[in-house]
Structures are given as C-alpha cells and as structure tokens.
Design a protein around this motif. Structure first.
Motif, PDB file in Angstrom:
ATOM      1  N   ARG A 112       0.823  -1.198   0.000  1.00 27.58           N
ATOM      2  CA  ARG A 112       0.000   0.000   0.000  1.00 27.58           C
ATOM      3  C   ARG A 112       0.865   1.260   0.000  1.00 27.58           C
ATOM      4  N   LYS A 113       1.970   1.203   0.743  1.00 23.71           N
ATOM      5  CA  LYS A 113       2.879   2.347   0.766  1.00 23.71           C
ATOM      6  C   LYS A 113       3.462   2.586  -0.619  1.00 23.71           C
ATOM      7  N   ALA A 114       3.813   1.503  -1.298  1.00 20.61           N
ATOM      8  CA  ALA A 114       4.374   1.627  -2.646  1.00 20.61           C
ATOM      9  C   ALA A 114       3.382   2.300  -3.581  1.00 20.61           C
ATOM     10  N   ILE A 115       2.119   1.884  -3.501  1.00 19.40           N
ATOM     11  CA  ILE A 115       1.095   2.475  -4.364  1.00 19.40           C
ATOM     12  C   ILE A 115       0.918   3.951  -4.054  1.00 19.40           C
ATOM     13  N   ARG A 116       0.957   4.295  -2.753  1.00 15.17           N
ATOM     14  CA  ARG A 116       0.786   5.705  -2.387  1.00 15.17           C
ATOM     15  C   ARG A 116       1.937   6.563  -2.880  1.00 15.17           C
ATOM     16  N   GLU A 117       3.137   5.964  -2.963  1.00 13.76           N
ATOM     17  CA  GLU A 117       4.315   6.734  -3.346  1.00 13.76           C
ATOM     18  C   GLU A 117       4.500   6.849  -4.858  1.00 13.76           C
ATOM     19  N   VAL A 118       3.675   6.128  -5.614  1.00 10.19           N
ATOM     20  CA  VAL A 118       3.836   6.124  -7.078  1.00 10.19           C
ATOM     21  C   VAL A 118       3.846   7.525  -7.681  1.00 10.19           C
ATOM     22  N   PRO A 119       2.863   8.385  -7.355  1.00  6.48           N
ATOM     23  CA  PRO A 119       2.855   9.703  -7.991  1.00  6.48           C
ATOM     24  C   PRO A 119       4.157  10.476  -7.796  1.00  6.48           C
ATOM     25  N   GLU A 120       4.705  10.399  -6.579  1.00  2.00           N
ATOM     26  CA  GLU A 120       5.943  11.131  -6.299  1.00  2.00           C
ATOM     27  C   GLU A 120       7.137  10.529  -7.040  1.00  2.00           C
ATOM     28  N   LYS A 121       7.208   9.190  -7.072  1.00  2.00           N
ATOM     29  CA  LYS A 121       8.368   8.516  -7.648  1.00  2.00           C
ATOM     30  C   LYS A 121       8.387   8.560  -9.174  1.00  2.00           C
ATOM     31  N   PHE A 122       7.230   8.765  -9.798  1.00  2.00           N
ATOM     32  CA  PHE A 122       7.158   8.739 -11.261  1.00  2.00           C
ATOM     33  C   PHE A 122       7.026  10.139 -11.871  1.00  2.00           C
ATOM     34  N   LYS A 123       7.360  11.153 -11.092  1.00  3.09           N
ATOM     35  CA  LYS A 123       7.165  12.530 -11.562  1.00  3.09           C
ATOM     36  C   LYS A 123       7.901  12.827 -12.863  1.00  3.09           C
ATOM     37  N   GLY A 124       9.101  12.278 -13.014  1.00  5.53           N
ATOM     38  CA  GLY A 124       9.901  12.594 -14.194  1.00  5.53           C
ATOM     39  C   GLY A 124       9.629  11.701 -15.390  1.00  5.53           C
ATOM     40  N   VAL A 125       8.657  10.803 -15.259  1.00  4.74           N
ATOM     41  CA  VAL A 125       8.398   9.839 -16.322  1.00  4.74           C
ATOM     42  C   VAL A 125       7.502  10.451 -17.387  1.00  4.74           C
ATOM     43  N   THR A 126       7.877  10.254 -18.648  1.00  8.08           N
ATOM     44  CA  THR A 126       7.030  10.682 -19.749  1.00  8.08           C
ATOM     45  C   THR A 126       5.750   9.841 -19.745  1.00  8.08           C
ATOM     46  N   ASP A 127       4.641  10.470 -20.092  1.00 10.43           N
ATOM     47  CA  ASP A 127       3.350   9.787 -20.050  1.00 10.43           C
ATOM     48  C   ASP A 127       3.081   9.268 -18.636  1.00 10.43           C
ATOM     49  N   TYR A 128       3.171  10.189 -17.718  1.00 13.92           N
ATOM     50  CA  TYR A 128       3.097   9.906 -16.278  1.00 13.92           C
ATOM     51  C   TYR A 128       1.807   9.169 -15.882  1.00 13.92           C
ATOM     52  N   ASP A 129       0.655   9.664 -16.344  1.00 11.87           N
ATOM     53  CA  ASP A 129      -0.628   9.059 -15.958  1.00 11.87           C
ATOM     54  C   ASP A 129      -0.705   7.602 -16.391  1.00 11.87           C
ATOM     55  N   SER A 130      -0.275   7.327 -17.603  1.00 13.91           N
ATOM     56  CA  SER A 130      -0.291   5.965 -18.111  1.00 13.91           C
ATOM     57  C   SER A 130       0.643   5.068 -17.304  1.00 13.91           C
ATOM     58  N   ALA A 131       1.815   5.599 -16.920  1.00 14.40           N
ATOM     59  CA  ALA A 131       2.782   4.813 -16.148  1.00 14.40           C
ATOM     60  C   ALA A 131       2.214   4.411 -14.790  1.00 14.40           C
ATOM     61  N   CYS A 132       1.506   5.325 -14.137  1.00 11.62           N
ATOM     62  CA  CYS A 132       0.916   5.019 -12.824  1.00 11.62           C
ATOM     63  C   CYS A 132      -0.104   3.885 -12.940  1.00 11.62           C
TER      64      CYS A 132
END
Length: 385
Positions: A112-132
């Motif tokens: 659950r912690k990993a899922i909560r941290e996804v938005p912060e950890k994927f900030k620099g990823v292109t196509d961010y919404d799709s990656a999450c």
C-alpha cells in the motif's frame, strides 16, 4: 488483573539501570481465542512511529466473522532486534509455545505504501498518468509469478526506469509484498487492501498522545469490552437471523447454514461475480493434455471485469476439477489465501451441475455452529468472568 484472574499473563523487562523497558500482557480471552485463530497474526508497531508516538505494539488476529481480534499487546522501548526477540519469545510463552502459521508485520504495508508513493516517484516519467496505471496493473493483475516478472521487466524498460533505486529495492523485496507471491498462503483476508479495519487502528478513539499510563490501561479495558461486544453481537446475528440466498444452487444453502453472516456475504459476492465468468471451450491440444491425466479436468474460465463505463478487463483463469474426491483448484488462489471459493470455481460447479460441495470447503474457522472457548469469556472492568 492477574489477581482477578490467574489466567491473565504479563511479563516485563528491565534495562541495565533497573528501569522499566518493555511490558507485554495477554488477556485470558485472547489466549483462548488464539487456540482457534492461530493460523495468521499481524504484528504492528505503527503507534510508535506514526500517529500517537506511543511505544505501543499490538498482535492481532482475525475471528470467525472476519473481525480483528486482539491476541496481545505491549509497551516497548525500542524497535530493535533484541526488543522484538524478547517480545515474541514472551508472547509465545503466553500462548503455550504455539507458533502462528503466518505473520504479517507493519513492513507488510509495503504494497500500500508503494502504491501511495507512485505519484511522487514517477514525476519525471514521460506519459506519467499511463505509467501510474500500468504500475498498478503489474502489481494487481499479474495472475502468475512468471507473468509478474515479465510485466515488471517490460514496464521498467518501457519507461526507462532501470536505474530507479526505489523500484529496484521494491523488486528485491517482491516476495514479501506482491500479491502473487503471497496468495498460496492463508491470510484470512488480512492482506486485502479492501480490509475495512486496519491492524494499527484497533485502539483508535480510545487512546491519544496525551494519555497517561493509567488512562491508557483504563482505555485498554474499555476498548476490549467494546470489541468483545461487537463479536457477541455478530454471533447473535449469525445464529438468529438468516441472510437470504441469491441463487438456486444447493451449495449456496450449505454456505448459508454453515458460515457466519459476514463470511456468507463474502461468498455471495463471489456468486454475483459468476455472471461475468464464461467457460472457454478447450482447444484440441488442451483436450489431449487433459487426457494425459485421467480423472483431472482442466477448464479455462474468462472473467470480465467492468472497471467503469468505458473500460473493461478480461482475465482467463485455469481451473482444475478432480471428480474423485471432488477437488477444485484455481490459479487465482482465493480459497488458499482467504478460505472462500472463488467465482471461477463456482462457475465450473454450475457447469458440472454439482449439487453439494465437499465439507473441506466449509472451513471450521468461518463456521457459526462451532462452540469456541473464547466466546464464553467476558472482559468487564478488568475482570474475567
């Protein structure tokens, strides 16, 4: 408390200066409950580091209604190896050295912690919404370990995350938090993200950061009384009210008569999901494979999940049926992990026109007709009656 009841267990530990370092106590009702529900427990020290800043730890199980049930608690001075070793050895002493089959710690919150941290950890990823969305799908929608490994590697490469330290550490610990690695073990629903009562919330509303030790013990007694009353009420409801069946299957009536109301309602949720399951006709190759093992039938069940108005998912599950002994198995592992038959097996039962299921699928731990010792134990104002 021990003077009131010699079955009450407590032990404390002193430091080198003879100051109180750790104390653990187990109520007689908890000891009796553990005789029934020693298959899986959760150990949580979240109070120490999160909400109340109290050095408070709980050991919690799940009763026959799916409710949390306290199996011991402690005030501890440190979160270190020596403290935890003392705590578990002492707790096992209270429980007659009966070890649980499985144990979760607050580290098991990693998923659950990993899922909560996804938005912060994927900030620099292109196509961010799709990656999450893809990341969550890798975790929750992988039906086999091989599928998870493949999906994870494809995800990492696709989004250029090979050097992401956070992801690398998660992957190393994958056997401790990814559902597909855990579903072969019985968890009584504890690892479900839908669980309504988190383990560390057992005493929410009873203690806070300003509670003195005296107030804490008093509030502990009140909390225990309230929790016990909820179980007694659930027992009464299960034995005196009937949850109506939603199908004409004779085996649903078996569950209705055997299981507590709350668990029977979970069975009915699976029955409702049956309507989205379809049997896929086996290929010629599949028939030949099944013919190689007489007595075993293999079927593929497709489940269509409606996520919202515009997005649907389809998963294909492998279900086996052994007519000799009437065994079922499904690679979703719901029965193994939660003790409840899945909708995929139910769909096959409907196909085979099975009237009644084997008693092995009516687990004792969910039954309402079992006389349990702890159910006769009351906790009132520090006394055990």
């Amino acid at each position: 408390m021990q003077r009131s009841d010699h079955e009450f267990f407590y032990s404390f530990d002193l430091d080198d200066d003879s100051r109180l370092s750790n104390v653990l106590w187990v109520h007689p009702r908890s000891r009796a409950a553990y005789e029934e529900f020693n298959d899986v427990v959760s150990f949580d020290t979240t109070y120490l580091v999160n909400q109340y800043k109290l050095p408070f730890a709980t050991i919690v199980g799940v009763n026959h209604h799916g409710q949390s049930i306290l199996l011991g608690c402690a005030l501890i001075s440190h979160e270190d190896v020596n403290t935890f070793k003392w705590l578990f050895m002492t707790w096992l002493e209270a429980m007659e050295d009966v070890h649980p089959n499985s144990i979760l710690t607050d580290q098991c919150e990693s998923m659950r912690k990993a899922i909560r941290e996804v938005p912060e950890k994927f900030k620099g990823v292109t196509d961010y919404d799709s990656a999450c969305l893809e990341f969550k799908a890798v975790i929750y929608d992988s039906l086999t370990i091989e599928m998870f490994e493949r999906n994870w590697n494809e995800f990492v490469v696709k989004h250029g995350l090979e050097r992401n330290e956070w992801l690398s550490k998660l992957y190393v610990d994958r056997e401790y938090w990814v559902p597909i690695y855990l579903n072969h073990t019985f968890w009584a629903g504890m690892v479900s993200t839908q669980r309504s009562e988190s383990m560390h919330a057992y005493f929410d509303g009873y203690v806070n950061s300003m509670s003195t030790l005296k107030q804490f013990v008093e509030q502990y007694e009140i909390a225990m009384c309230d929790k016990n009353e909820k179980e007694f009420y659930a027992d009464f409801k299960s034995k005196n009210t009937v949850v109506n069946c939603i199908s004409v299957f004779k085996w649903e009536q078996q569950f209705q008569k055997a299981f507590t109301n709350s668990i029977f309602k979970l069975v009915q949720e699976e029955i409702k999901r049956m309507w989205y399951c379809h049997v896929i006709q086996p290929t010629e190759e599949g028939r030949r494979e099944a013919d190689n093992e007489p007595g075993i039938e293999r079927h593929k069940i497709m489940e269509k999940s409606i996520i919202n108005n515009w997005f649907r998912r389809e998963f294909v599950y492998d279900v086996e049926y052994r007519e000799n002994g009437q065994y079922f198995s499904c690679n979703c592992k719901k029965f193994e992990s939660k003790g409840i038959l899945c909708c995929h097996i139910m769909r096959l039962m409907s196909l085979k026109d099975i009237k009644f299921i084997n008693e092995r699928y009516l687990l004792r731990r969910w039954r309402k007709d079992v006389n349990r010792v702890h159910s006769k134990s009351f906790f009132t104002e520090g006394t055990h009656i």
